[in-house]
Structure formats: C-alpha cells, structure tokens
Design a protein around this motif. Structure first.
Motif, PDB file in Angstrom:
ATOM      1  N   GLN A 216      27.745  41.067  73.374  1.00 17.83           N
ATOM      2  CA  GLN A 216      28.811  41.883  72.793  1.00 17.83           C
ATOM      3  C   GLN A 216      30.127  41.732  73.546  1.00 17.83           C
ATOM      4  OE1 GLN A 216      26.863  45.683  72.869  1.00 17.83           O
ATOM      5  NE2 GLN A 216      25.597  45.249  71.060  1.00 17.83           N
ATOM      6  N   GLU A 220      30.271  37.874  70.747  1.00 24.27           N
ATOM      7  CA  GLU A 220      30.676  38.539  69.500  1.00 24.27           C
ATOM      8  C   GLU A 220      32.191  38.471  69.268  1.00 24.27           C
ATOM      9  OE1 GLU A 220      29.550  40.451  65.932  1.00 24.27           O
ATOM     10  OE2 GLU A 220      28.329  39.544  67.524  1.00 24.27           O
ATOM     11  N   ARG A 223      33.818  35.487  67.219  1.00 21.98           N
ATOM     12  CA  ARG A 223      33.742  35.381  65.762  1.00 21.98           C
ATOM     13  C   ARG A 223      35.116  35.601  65.129  1.00 21.98           C
ATOM     14  NH1 ARG A 223      28.906  35.121  63.621  1.00 21.98           N
ATOM     15  NH2 ARG A 223      29.650  35.989  61.646  1.00 21.98           N
ATOM     16  N   GLN A 228      30.950  30.511  64.344  1.00 24.94           N
ATOM     17  CA  GLN A 228      29.646  30.976  63.918  1.00 24.94           C
ATOM     18  C   GLN A 228      28.742  31.009  65.143  1.00 24.94           C
ATOM     19  OE1 GLN A 228      29.165  28.145  60.383  1.00 24.94           O
ATOM     20  NE2 GLN A 228      28.414  30.061  59.508  1.00 24.94           N
ATOM     21  N   SER A 231      21.660  32.289  67.868  1.00 24.97           N
ATOM     22  CA  SER A 231      20.954  33.237  68.724  1.00 24.97           C
ATOM     23  C   SER A 231      20.613  32.654  70.087  1.00 24.97           C
ATOM     24  CB  SER A 231      19.643  33.658  68.050  1.00 24.97           C
ATOM     25  OG  SER A 231      18.665  32.621  68.173  1.00 24.97           O
ATOM     26  N   CYS A 251      20.729  45.359  70.583  1.00 26.25           N
ATOM     27  CA  CYS A 251      22.067  45.127  70.020  1.00 26.25           C
ATOM     28  C   CYS A 251      22.513  46.282  69.130  1.00 26.25           C
ATOM     29  CB  CYS A 251      22.066  43.840  69.199  1.00 26.25           C
ATOM     30  SG  CYS A 251      22.096  42.316  70.182  1.00 26.25           S
ATOM     31  N   GLY A 253      22.824  46.574  66.011  1.00 28.98           N
ATOM     32  CA  GLY A 253      23.783  46.160  64.986  1.00 28.98           C
ATOM     33  C   GLY A 253      25.046  45.538  65.525  1.00 28.98           C
ATOM     34  N   CYS A 255      25.368  42.696  67.376  1.00 29.14           N
ATOM     35  CA  CYS A 255      25.278  41.251  67.650  1.00 29.14           C
ATOM     36  C   CYS A 255      25.098  40.515  66.327  1.00 29.14           C
ATOM     37  CB  CYS A 255      24.103  40.934  68.568  1.00 29.14           C
ATOM     38  SG  CYS A 255      24.062  41.857  70.119  1.00 29.14           S
ATOM     39  N   THR A 256      26.086  39.759  65.927  1.00 33.66           N
ATOM     40  CA  THR A 256      26.013  39.017  64.674  1.00 33.66           C
ATOM     41  C   THR A 256      25.496  37.614  64.947  1.00 33.66           C
ATOM     42  OG1 THR A 256      27.969  40.237  63.939  1.00 33.66           O
ATOM     43  CG2 THR A 256      27.285  38.332  62.622  1.00 33.66           C
ATOM     44  N   ASP A 258      24.289  34.086  63.094  1.00 36.40           N
ATOM     45  CA  ASP A 258      24.254  33.300  61.853  1.00 36.40           C
ATOM     46  C   ASP A 258      23.024  32.412  61.768  1.00 36.40           C
ATOM     47  OD1 ASP A 258      26.920  34.021  60.710  1.00 36.40           O
ATOM     48  OD2 ASP A 258      27.626  33.117  62.578  1.00 36.40           O
ATOM     49  N   LYS A 285      16.737  33.262  58.343  1.00 37.50           N
ATOM     50  CA  LYS A 285      17.981  32.560  58.656  1.00 37.50           C
ATOM     51  C   LYS A 285      17.673  31.091  58.908  1.00 37.50           C
ATOM     52  CE  LYS A 285      20.412  36.512  60.736  1.00 37.50           C
ATOM     53  NZ  LYS A 285      21.518  36.558  59.744  1.00 37.50           N
TER      54      LYS A 285
END
Length: 365
Positions: A216, A220, A223, A228, A231, A251, A253, A255-256, A258, A285
């Motif tokens: 984070q 993050e 982005r 992109q 993990s 996380c 929510g 940590c995005t 792709d 994914k």
C-alpha cells in the motif's frame, strides 16, 4: 676365524643401528602428501575462480550450433518441502557438474545470431528471468516468442530497449524500496512485480500483514502512474497458498492486483499444470509463472536431461494454448543456477542458449 667373527659382529651392529633411524614407511608419507596436495589444489582453484569472476567477458562471436552435450547436470542437496529458491540478485554457483544424458527426443536446434522463431502461432508468452545484468547476450534471446524480462530488482537489463522486450521491475522486498522508488517512474515500464517468495525466510521473508503495508505504501500508488500490478510470488511450498490468502485479508481491499504470480519447482508436468490451474481457479485472474523448472526439492534423484526435455515438451505447448497464462519464465537463462539442478540450465557458457533453451525461446511447439 676370530677376525671373521669380529667383522660379522661389527656388520650386524651397523645394520641394527641404521634400522633404528629408518624413516616412516612410504605409504604413510604418501597419504600425508596427498592430503596436502588436495588442499593446495583447492586453494589454487578458489583463487582462480575469484580472479575469473572479476574478468570482463569479451564481445560474443557469431553463435554456432550448441549441442545438448554442452548442458551439464549435478546432484544437489534437497530440502524436505517443495520450495523455490530464487536469488536476491544472482544465484550462487553450483558446487559440482557432470556430463548429462542426451534428451529422449531429437529436436533441431541450430540458433541464428538473433533467433526469430515464431512457431507458436504469434503468442509471445516466454519470459526471461534474467540474472546476468545488461549484457549483449540478451540479443540471443530476443526472439519472436519472447516478450517479457525481469531481473529480481527494479533495474532493466536493457536500458536502451535494443531488444524490444517488455521489462517488469520488481519490488523484491523492503531492502529494495529506495532503488524501486528512484527508478520506477511514469513511463519506465507498464507492469510491476510484487515481492519475491515472501513466505520463505531465505527470500523476502514478509508476514502477510507487513507485505500488505509495504504494498500500500510503494506499489499501490504506482497505479496512478499507469502501472498494472502483479501479486507477490510465493514459493510452491504448500504454505504459500495460505500466505497469499492472508495477504489479501490483511490488505482489506487496499491492494489492487491485476495478475497472479506463481513459482513452481517439482518433477511432474501434470503436477505443474494442476498447481497453476488451482491459482487461476481460486483468484480468477490471468497468471504469470515467474519461475519454474523440473527440480526435486523433496529428496531423491533429480530429473535427468531426458526427463527435463519431456517436461518442457509437455508444458510449453500447454502454456501457449492456455488463455489465462499471460507469461512463463523458465529457470534458468543464466550462468549461475544457485541450488537448482544445473541440468535445467538454458544458457551455455558462451552466453547463447543451450539446445533446450533454443527450443523454448523459438516456440516450435
């Protein structure tokens, strides 16, 4: 008669006196000398290896055909669980080498100066896990089937983008934060790789909670610069799957991701396929397989070179045909295989691909 007797007694005395000072038997001496010679030879080899490691490599000559016999194998120590052992920057040298057997199948493998194989139907899924630095050897691997390259750190091995490969900077762990922030700017690349085997004490060694915080803080925000994100890549130790689940929980929510990255080291192609499918099914994914090789970390013999050929001749067509696999990075296109079976080596001493390496990067499957 008395004189002869005196002479005989005198001669006997001389013999007895001399025998008291005879040296230790030759076999005992030779044993000590052999031990000393072995020690001296080891010291000379160590000094020679240290000297050679500091010598800059010459510019490569035009490549020639590399036979499978140039690939060498070794028996290496194994651990009790399936784990991968990627390097921080470059692997440690293998301790021993022996001649490998011929592959079980015959494949035409005569490389050109810049291979351009496109036998994979246009899919460019092969990636280079590149521990060799910014060397001209990279030219031998920039084929029509190779698209990706990373180097276990934020620095590209192709600063001038000569070879048109998609570079993926990695935030290996906390010790690379400063380097990562200094070079990973807008436009530097398109993809970021997360932490390297955080579930392993010998690698980035992060708890899921610490990894979530680090993500984070440093990944993050990238982005917003157009990146992109991929993990963290756990080892194939069974605790890696649990680690990833706990990472996403930590996380909360924030940590995005792709793409999911996975590592795998074991023996059977069917187990490899099942393992990758499990990660895809769980997270739905696309997958980057950022390290993999047929390597036994569970005790017992390593796969033979023939077994290794059979493995790749099974999994590479499957990788090309599986839509959710974004890219795959076989270990290893490198001179130094760390503690991975050197029969898995895909780069010859010349810097050019071995027969197996050539097969993989030219996509004729």
């Amino acid at each position: 008669m008395a004189g002869k007797l005196l002479n005989l007694l005198a001669l006997t005395s001389v013999v007895l006196y001399a025998s008291t000072y005879i040296a230790t038997p030759v076999n005992a001496l030779s044993s000590g000398h052999q031990h000393l010679n072995r020690q001296i030879s080891h010291e000379i080899l160590a000094k020679r290896n240290k000297l050679n490691s500091n010598v800059k490599r010459c510019k490569q000559r035009p490549p020639t055909s590399i036979s499978v016999s140039s690939v060498i194998s070794s028996s290496i120590p194994t651990s009790s669980v399936v784990i991968s052992t990627a390097p921080v920057s470059s692997p440690k040298p293998s301790s021993s080498a022996a001649q490998a057997p011929s592959p079980s199948k015959t494949v035409s493998t005569t490389p050109s100066s810049t291979p351009t194989g496109t036998g994979n139907g246009g899919n460019k899924k092969v990636g280079l896990a590149w521990a060799n630095g910014p060397t001209s050897d990279l030219q031998f691997y920039a084929t029509g089937s190779v698209n990706w390259v990373y180097s276990w750190d934020p620095y590209t091995p192709d600063p001038d983008n000569k070879y048109n490969l998609e570079y993926m900077p990695m935030l290996w762990g906390p010790n690379q934060v400063n380097d990562f922030e200094s070079v990973v700017k807008a436009g530097y690349a398109k993809y970021i790789l997360g932490f390297n085997e955080p579930n392993e004490s010998g690698q980035s060694n992060l708890s899921p909670q610490a990894a979530a915080t680090l993500w984070q803080q440093h990944i993050e925000p990238k982005r917003a610069l157009g990146y992109q994100t991929c993990s963290p890549a756990t080892s194939s130790n069974p605790n890696g799957f649990t680690w990833m689940q706990n990472f996403f929980t930590a996380c909360d929510g924030g940590c995005t991701v792709d793409f999911i990255c996975v590592h795998w080291y074991d023996v059977l192609a069917s187990d490899f396929q099942t393992y990758v499918e499990k990660w895809h099914t769980t997270y739905n994914k696309d997958i980057f397989i950022t390290e993999f090789a047929p390597q036994n970390f569970n005790g017992g013999a390593q796969p033979s070179l023939g077994d290794i050929w059979n493995f790749y001749q099974t999994v590479m067509p499957w990788i090309q045909q599986t839509s959710y696999i974004k890219g795959a990075f076989p270990f290893g296109f490198m001179h130094d295989m760390s503690n991975v079976n050197i029969a898995d080596q895909l780069m010859a001493t010349s810097g050019q691909p071995t027969d197996l390496g050539y097969y993989i990067i030219n996509g004729n499957y």
